[in-house]
Structures are given as structure tokens and as C-alpha cells.
Scaffold this active site. Structure first.
Site, PDB file in Angstrom:
ATOM      1  N   HIS B 281      21.230   0.116  73.375  1.00 58.60           N
ATOM      2  CA  HIS B 281      20.284  -0.383  74.390  1.00 58.60           C
ATOM      3  C   HIS B 281      20.961  -1.286  75.420  1.00 58.60           C
ATOM      4  CE1 HIS B 281      16.610   1.233  72.652  1.00 58.60           C
ATOM      5  NE2 HIS B 281      17.089   0.938  71.478  1.00 58.60           N
ATOM      6  N   ASP B 341      19.122  -2.321  66.798  1.00 59.13           N
ATOM      7  CA  ASP B 341      18.340  -1.129  66.460  1.00 59.13           C
ATOM      8  C   ASP B 341      18.859   0.098  67.180  1.00 59.13           C
ATOM      9  OD1 ASP B 341      17.546  -2.390  68.884  1.00 59.13           O
ATOM     10  OD2 ASP B 341      15.840  -1.020  68.976  1.00 59.13           O
ATOM     11  N   GLU B 342      18.532   1.240  66.629  1.00 61.77           N
ATOM     12  CA  GLU B 342      18.686   2.538  67.289  1.00 61.77           C
ATOM     13  C   GLU B 342      20.070   2.744  67.903  1.00 61.77           C
ATOM     14  OE1 GLU B 342      14.291   3.763  68.725  1.00 61.77           O
ATOM     15  OE2 GLU B 342      15.352   2.446  70.106  1.00 61.77           O
ATOM     16  N   VAL B 343      21.116   2.517  67.115  1.00 66.19           N
ATOM     17  CA  VAL B 343      22.459   2.765  67.630  1.00 66.19           C
ATOM     18  C   VAL B 343      22.809   4.233  67.417  1.00 66.19           C
ATOM     19  CG1 VAL B 343      24.883   2.111  67.481  1.00 66.19           C
ATOM     20  CG2 VAL B 343      23.099   0.397  67.078  1.00 66.19           C
TER      21      VAL B 343
END
Lengths: 544, 544
Positions: B281, B341-343
Site C-alpha cells: 500500500h 496488511d495485504e502484501v
């Protein structure tokens, strides 16, 4: 598709980025910068024929004026439009508008839009279903000419002109060389608002009329009363309002309010079609007009509940004639919406008076008594010289209606219904696809955009009967707090479907223009919400 | 359930109507009048113990004042709160408030609220996770006393007092005899706003802080930057902002803006926890800090795309230390949200530098290199004396974190995750149930209301680790135009779940109070949307 509109599409394509694939549990799109780029100075909805070139001219905001080619053909509708469009083009808020006051327009900048109105307008003109909204707009160097046959076409053309002028990065206003020949695909481009389930104040209704005009909608279908409340302030039957409004002092539309709204709409080329839905959806009518509704029975006794309007007694029709005479006098539009939808038969079935009337008339089904009621009502309203718009059930139940009746199709399975109604020869509107009260996550406008009213089996003559459609915002979960942001620019998608050519139907191609259009509405002060993913407007609502 | 809260529930039940069954294709409820009635003068969220009687006292708006029992214990936080609550109780808008100016309060009307603060407050006090927000409020005839140990409890009690005063039909303000003993169930009642996908102006963020305080939220989780834009104006790294913001002049939060927001929140007992999410992100960070992100490869060549922060070079950690030192100095809260998060591993997998580093370190999975990055980042931030809040993936990937770390659970399957995280001994927050960006038609607040953070398998000691939760408004489809109306009062449902006793869990019982609360927010100027079906507020947004 004409060659000319094809040119426009090619230009737009260049401005479109490929949207990111959605990934991850959260549904975030991984994107640096806006997900969809914005066009600059492209109109919404897309004109029938739109040529534009990269050559642009400055517009001198300080000197600019609208010039009548023939002043004798002008009227107050046109003069007020000029006043309205000046700030719409150049901005109301110099302190926040991206506006470099130091910018000095060059001496060869555009200083006027010539406006040629062929058919002189009158101060009292009121738009009609048959009005001509066509116009041509030609921008060539610093010369610009808008021509139309009727005042309504001029209004549409002024909106388009206000959209193709944009602000360049040096702070100056510019307009590209552009040739537009435009007219709507459909004559009826409506929006229904429901002011019964929640009240919406007059200023917010007017704000919405501005938004409608800027999206080339031309009918405000005012679903003014319904079961929950009766905010229409009746002169002849004040008790209905006093007992049926949420609050008879504050939550009402006075006769003056209504006249003001009609006038505000008229100046923008918008018709106001009021809906007084019956015989169902009338709970709020009953408290101030005691014998109007059907008494529901449990066994042999009335149970205190009320159903639809009681179709049996003569007093019902005496009331309706008196009431609709008042409505017919207040609302100038030729059409009145008489409802006729969702009539529940349970209460009629329980009522012995209805049962014996059925026997007397030889009716074998309750839809026959519904037809009996509607036929009487239609005769009353027809006798007042008005045309009527009705929900599809009236036709489904077999009522005989006037030849100029407009039937509104709203139920699922609309394709078969459109085929049927047009086969019967009635003018028809579609609203099934465009119930904007039903919200869902994401870019739901794409589905509205994709709904094509001609997609049913029918002859060319049948297709000719399609007058357009309406987008509906029922009021269960909407009031002044959220009605504008929930409608716009989702309704803009419907606006383009109803105005533009059938072939302008790619949501993918539309999204960059819609993103610009959304920001244009925000700049003009509307709470138009983001609907194409991450991004920004040069001027945001609430600051910046 | 305590007996005292039981009394409150019985009183509320009386005010609740049975909601109509939904019928017909359109989903309209057939109802005359509002679908849900409103309570009068009941608080939201429900206090821990709430006794109220039908006996009421007038409150003299003209004479009313807040009185410190001990002036020496007061501070500017309290004085400003008094100024704020006077118009919240009696109205800002005499011209529209339902307010009969001719009303003369009787001589025995209430004229003051006595406020007893046990622990003196200081002008510079800042709220903490461990702050004591408990208070008692006693209204007996014309005597009213609010007592609390800490200033934060006084703020909560003032809000409650402002809610139990209501306007009666004669125009006078009244308050029922009431005894309240209150404290929150959870210490962390947060709201995430995302200002990267769309920018939200400072005035609107402040408006939202007011709404949060009035719903007893106490943490503003500011997801300030993300892939699409970087509106945080960094002093040390101005290039990141200049190249990463949507517009570096207008779409940024300056250091002054941020200080103002922190101060505005602090005065309302709200902590500001900033989130600078990494290593994923971070697309918007990369343009102004060229070697920060991982270069993605196609075959043996960089393809021009960038992935997560590059975890290999020392320069990454030099940058992070410098950057987070600036953040740590600007934001006073003990906690900082570090994301995690969400790597996505795809880019790391393509990059030969990462591959050889993996070999060197003996890593066999990419989550190990993620752990390596996070561990370094956590050590840097821990070294700055800050605690951190992280998304659940950091724990899932096995990073070692400080004992005071707060883990935020956001994925589906939260029950198993809560069990796991608390078994590891970490403080835990739930947000899975409360993603308010996902909208749907109707009364969706009922599902938010029904989500119970304790509903997982765990010991009492594990449950003790639950600090509360957060409701999240991700920014794909939200900006200043709609963020307030889309959040409120849907977020109020989460506010009650996080503040009130576990047993206060019936949406059916809650709806009349929530309907009143919604109208109270509208009266106070918020665009709080209708969420319990047809109805009205005595004062509407946008007029009436």
C-alpha cells in the site's frame, strides 16, 4: 452510429486509462493516482453529433456575454438562463475556484455566445412531452453560435456550452473548436422523488431540479403522497393534510411552495408531473376523509384496519372529482400520474359491501373491481382535460384508457411488458432498470448505463411508442440528508441513456467523461458522490 | 444484565412499534406514519446502568449553566466542553429549532448541572488507551450532578446529559428523573477514515470528530496515506508529498492541519492514531523517494512497475527511521498504526536482488522476508518509545512484536483469528464486522449491531485482551460529498456495541432509540441519513 459521433468517441478513448484489476480481500484497487482519468471540457450526456478538435480559444470571463441574435424572440426564461449560466461557467467561488485572477485573457479571446432562437419564446411558456429540445452549437475560433427552434432547445444548448468551456492549467477559461448537432433520443427523461416516506424540503427539491437540468432531465415525477404521509396541503380538503402529514405545520408543501417549484422547474425546461397514487398507497388519505378507504373485516366485524380506496360508494367519486379538479388547476402539465400500482385485494375480499357489489356487477375477480375504480378515476381526470400517466398494472388489469395515456413499466420482466403495452398502442416509459433507491457497493451506475429501452421484441412502430423512462428514488431510506449524494451522479448514467444515441453504450468509454462530469457538479456545489473509484476533483466539496 | 439496565429496557420497549412486514415487488412497507416511533430523551449508546422515571423537570434554557463543584480541578478541556454543550442541548438555530420563545420556564426549573471532577485535569491532558471514562449522572427534581474521576469521564457524561434533556410539546426543555452509572465496555472504540483514495477536507474531518464524540467513539484511526495518494505533508521528505499527493498545493494535510485536527480531537477525548501502512500500500511513496520501492522484473529486466517497499537495502531503514521519527514527534498518541496488511509477493518474487537476499538469509518463503521487514520497522518505531497497532497479517507471518502491541483483526474468519491472537497474549481489536464502506440496501445497521466481539472460543483472560474494535470507511467511493451521511448513524450501531453492555444487543429494542438519536444528530447539523424506514424528524436537514 453517425460518422460525426464516431469522431468524438475516438477522442475520448485517448483519455481513458485501463482500470486496475481488483484484488485482495478488501477489494482495494492497487493504483497510484486516480483509477479513472478525467476528460476536460467534454459534455454529459453525449450529444447526438459531437465533433471537437484540439484547437482551443480563450474565453474572456470578464467580458463574456450572451447575445441574442434577435432580441424580439427572447423572453424571461432565456434572460434568467443567461444569469444562471454565467456563474455555472465561470464559478461562484473565486476564493476556492481554481482561478488565477492574475490571468489576463488575450485580446482575441471569445467574448460572447450568439444565441439564435427561431421560434420566439413567451414568458409563460411551459414545456410539453412534444417540445422540441434540439439545438446546434458551433464554436469556431472566438466565434460561437447556439441555434435552436424552441426555447427548450436553447436551454439544453446553454448547458452543453457551459460544459465544454473548461479551465486550463494557466487559470484561463478555454473552449475547443467544436461542432454539435444535438437532440434527445427520448422526449420523456424523468426522475421520481418520493416525498411521502420522508419529507424533502423545498430548497433541496430545487437543488435537485438544478441537477436535473444540468443532466438534461426534463420531467420531475413528484410522487408527493403515499401511505406514510400526505404532505400535499389541499385547499379543499385541509383535514386530509392536517391529519395525514407527518407534521401539518412543518412537513407540508403549501400551494405556494408547489407553485414555486413548478416555476423553478419550468424555467429549466422541466415538467412537473404530480402523482396522487390510488386506490392503493392511500393510508394517509383516510384519517382526514373518513369514508374514503375500505374498512377491513375480521369475520363479520370491521377490525379497525383500512385498505385501498373503497370503490363502491358514489361519495368516493364525488370526492375524487373535487380533489383532482384542485390538482388539475394547480399543476399546469398536461399529464397527471394516477398511480394504480400494487393494489392489495385482501381487505376488499374481507369487506361484505365489496362482496355484494361484486355480485351485483357480476365480477368474478378483484382485478375487475380495480378496473372499475380506475376507469371511473380516468374518466374523471380525462373529463378535466388532462392526460394521464399510470403504472403498468392499470393496463395489466384491462382498464380502458385514453389514447394519449403514458404507461410506466416498473416490474421485473419489463421486456415482455414493453412488448405488450406497445402492441396495445400506448405510449410507454421504462423505469424498472433505474430504481436508484436500491444501492449496492461500487460502480453500480454501469448497470443503469447498460439498460437499453429498445431491447424488447417489437416492430419499429412499437419502438416509436417508447417515450423514454424514469429513474426512481423511493423514500424509505432517503431524505434531505442524503438524497442529493445518493442520486448524483448515479442518475447521470440514466440521463445519458435517455438523451444520447443508442450506440453510446459503453460504460468503459463513458467513465472518464462521467468522472469529469461528477467533478463539474461538485464544483457547482452539488454533493455528487464519487462512483468511479479512487480519485479527486480539483475543487472538492467541503473545502479545497 | 444488571437489574438497573433492565429497568431501562422495559421503559424503552413501550415506545417501540411493531415494524410492518415488507410486501410487494417494490419492497415498500405499507404504513401510515413513521415505521419506527422515536423515544424522547433517551441516550445513545445505552449506559451501563440506566434508571429513568416518568417524573420530569423543566430546564431553564435562559438561566442554565454548568457549575464546577471544585473550580481548581478544572482546565481548558472542560471549559471548552461547557461552551460546546450549551448549544448542543438548547439548539443553535432558534429560527428553526422547535422552540417556542414565548415559553417561560417555571421558577423551580433546573438552572445548573453540578460537575464534580475528582482528579484535576490539565490543559495539556491527552487521552490514552488506559484512560478512565466512567462517570455517574444523577438528575433528581431540579438538582443534577455529574461526577467522574477523570476529565474523559466528564466529557462522556456531558454528552449523556445533553441527550437526556429534550424538548416537550409545550416548547420547554425537560429532563426526566434519571440515575446513570456508566463506563465503556471497551477502551478502544475507533473509526478508520481513509484519506488517500479520496481526500477529505479538514473541516469535514472535524465535523466527523464531533459526530464521533457524540457517539462516544474515542479513537480516530487516520489511514492517511495509501497507494493512490500521499496527502501527508512531510517536512523531512517534501518530495514524497509533492509527487505523491493528488495535488501538492490543495490535496494535502499540512503539519498545522494535523496539529489542529489532533487538538480538536483531544478536546473531545479522542485519540488520533495515524496509519502509515507499509510495506504494501505504498505506491504513492515511491515517486518522491526513488529507491524505496521494489522494482518489478519481467525476465531479467525491470518492467517499470513497482511493488512493496524494498526490504533489502540499508537505505530503506535509514529512510524509515528518519520518516517515523517525524511522525512520532508530530502525533502525541502512544500508538502508531504500522499497517502490514495485504502484501503481494509477486513483485518480490520477480526481483533478483530479493531472490539473492533470500538465499543469503536462508529464507524459504516470502512471508519470512515480510517478517524481516516488519521486525526492522517495529524495532525502529519501538526505539522511538512508541507502541504500535498492526493489521493481523503481521502476527500471522510470525513477527515478534512488543508486549503492548495492539493487533487489529479485519479478515473473514475473525473468530478463529481472535482466538489465536489472544492466545499469543496480544491486545486485540475487531474490525471485520464493521466495514461501513460496503453498503447495501435497507437497515444494514442491524448486522453491525449484532456482531459481538466476545463470540470466539477463549478463556476469560483471552477475552480480557479484547480492547474493543474499529469501524472502517475505506475511501474508494467516499469523499467529502457523502462521508458523513454514509457513516452516520450506521456507525452509531457500532458505537453502542463497543460502549454498552454485551446484553444490550437487540436491534429491535434499539431502533426507537436509534431513530431519536438520528434525529438528534440531524438537529445538531449532521447529515445523518434515515436507516429505520419511513419517518421524519421534527427538524429536518435542509429546512423545516
Amino acid at each position: 452510429m453517425t460518422m460525426s459521433s464516431f469522431v468524438g468517441i475516438i477522442l475520448l478513448l485517448i483519455a481513458v486509462e485501463i482500470p486496475g484489476s481488483f484484488q485482495h480481500d478488501r477489494g482495494h484497487s492497487k493504483f497510484r493516482g486516480p483509477q479513472v482519468s478525467q476528460t476536460a471540457g467534454t459534455p454529459w450526456p453525449m450529444p447526438l453529433s459531437y465533433h471537437t478538435q484540439a484547437t482551443f480559444t480563450y474565453v474572456d470571463a470578464g467580458e463574456f456575454k450572451f447575445t441574442d441574435v434577435d432580441e424580439s424572440s427572447s423572453c424571461s426564461i432565456l434572460e434568467e438562463a443567461y444569469n444562471r449560466y454565467f456563474p455555472l461557467i465561470f464559478g461562484r467561488r473565486p476564493e476556492t475556484l481554481f482561478f488565477k485572477s492574475s490571468f489576463k485573457a488575450p485580446t482575441d479571446a471569445m467574448t460572447e455566445l450568439m444565441v439564435k432562437l427561431e421560434k420566439p419564446c413567451k414568458d409563460t411558456d411551459y414545456p410539453m412531452l412534444e417540445s422540441d429540445e434540439s439545438y446546434t452549437l458551433d464554436v469556431n475560433g472566438n466565434q460561437a453560435m447556439l441555434s435552436a427552434s424552441e426555447i427548450w432547445g436553447v436551454l439544453r444548448g446553454l448547458e452543453t456550452f457551459s460544459q465544454i468551456v473548461y479551465q486550463s492549467n494557466d487559470g484561463g477559461f478555454v473552449v475547443n473548436n467544436t461542432q454539435i448537432v444535438d437532440k434527445p433520443r427520448f422526449n420523456h427523461r424523468g426522475m421520481l422523488l418520493d416525498t411521502s416516506r420522508h419529507f424533502i424540503s423545498v430548497p433541496i427539491l430545487m437543488t435537485n431540479l438544478d441537477a436535473m437540468a444540468q443532466n438534461k432531465f426534463n420531467v420531475f415525477h413528484w410522487h408527493i403522497v403515499d401511505d406514510p404521509s400526505f404532505p400535499y396541503q389541499s385547499e379543499k380538503f385541509p383535514k386530509i393534510t392536517n391529519m395525514g402529514a407527518y407534521d401539518p405545520e412543518t412537513h407540508v408543501y403549501t400551494q405556494t411552495d408547489i407553485k414555486n417549484i413548478i416555476e423553478y422547474a419550468r424555467m429549466r425546461g422541466i415538467r412537473v408531473v404530480p402523482e396522487f397514487d390510488s386506490p392503493g398507497h392511500t393510508s394517509s388519505w383516510g384519517y382526514g376523509q373518513p369514508d374514503l378507504l375500505t374498512k377491513c373485516y375480521t369475520g363479520s366485524q370491521p377490525n379497525g384496519q383500512f385498505g385501498p380506496v373503497n370503490p363502491v360508494p358514489n361519495s368516493t367519486y364525488v370526492f375524487l372529482k373535487s380533489f383532482f379538479t384542485e390538482i388539475a388547476q394547480l399543476f399546469p402539465d398536461h399529464y397527471m400520474h394516477l398511480g394504480g400500482d400494487e393494489v392489495s385485494f385482501a381487505c376488499w375480499q374481507s369487506n361484505p359491501e365489496i362482496t355484494s357489489f361484486m355480485k351485483k356487477m357480476g365480477y368474478t375477480s378483484y382485478s375487475q373491481i380495480e378496473e372499475y375504480y380506475m376507469q371511473n378515476l380516468l374518466n374523471i381526470v380525462g373529463g378535466l382535460g388532462k392526460g394521464y400517466q399510470i403504472w403498468q398494472e392499470v393496463i395489466d388489469n384491462g382498464a380502458k384508457v385514453r389514447a394519449d395515456t403514458v404507461v410506466e413499466v416498473w416490474k421485473a420482466g419489463w421486456e415482455a411488458e414493453m412488448e405488450k403495452v406497445t402492441k396495445l398502442g400506448y405510449k410507454t416509459l421504462l423505469s424498472t432498470c433505474w430504481y436508484l433507491n436500491y444501492i449496492s457497493y461500487g460502480s453500480d451506475w454501469m448497470a443503469y448505463y447498460g439498460c437499453e429501452p429498445f431491447n424488447f421484441n417489437g416492430t419499429d412502430a412499437q419502438k416509436q411508442l417508447i417515450q423514454g423512462g424514469e429513474t426512481c428514488m423511493w423514500g424509505e431510506y432517503v431524505d434531505g440528508t442524503n438524497v442529493i449524494s445518493r442520486l448524483w451522479p448515479r442518475a447521470s448514467a440514466v440521463g445519458e441513456r435517455l438523451w444520447s444515441a443508442k450506440e453510446i453504450n459503453s460504460a468503459f468509454l463513458a467513465q472518464s467523461r462521467l468522472t469529469e462530469h461528477r467533478c463539474r457538479m461538485v464544483r457547482r456545489g452539488f454533493q455528487a458522490e464519487p462512483i468511479t473509484g479512487p480519485g479527486f476533483c480539483r475543487e472538492e466539496f467541503g473545502g479545497v
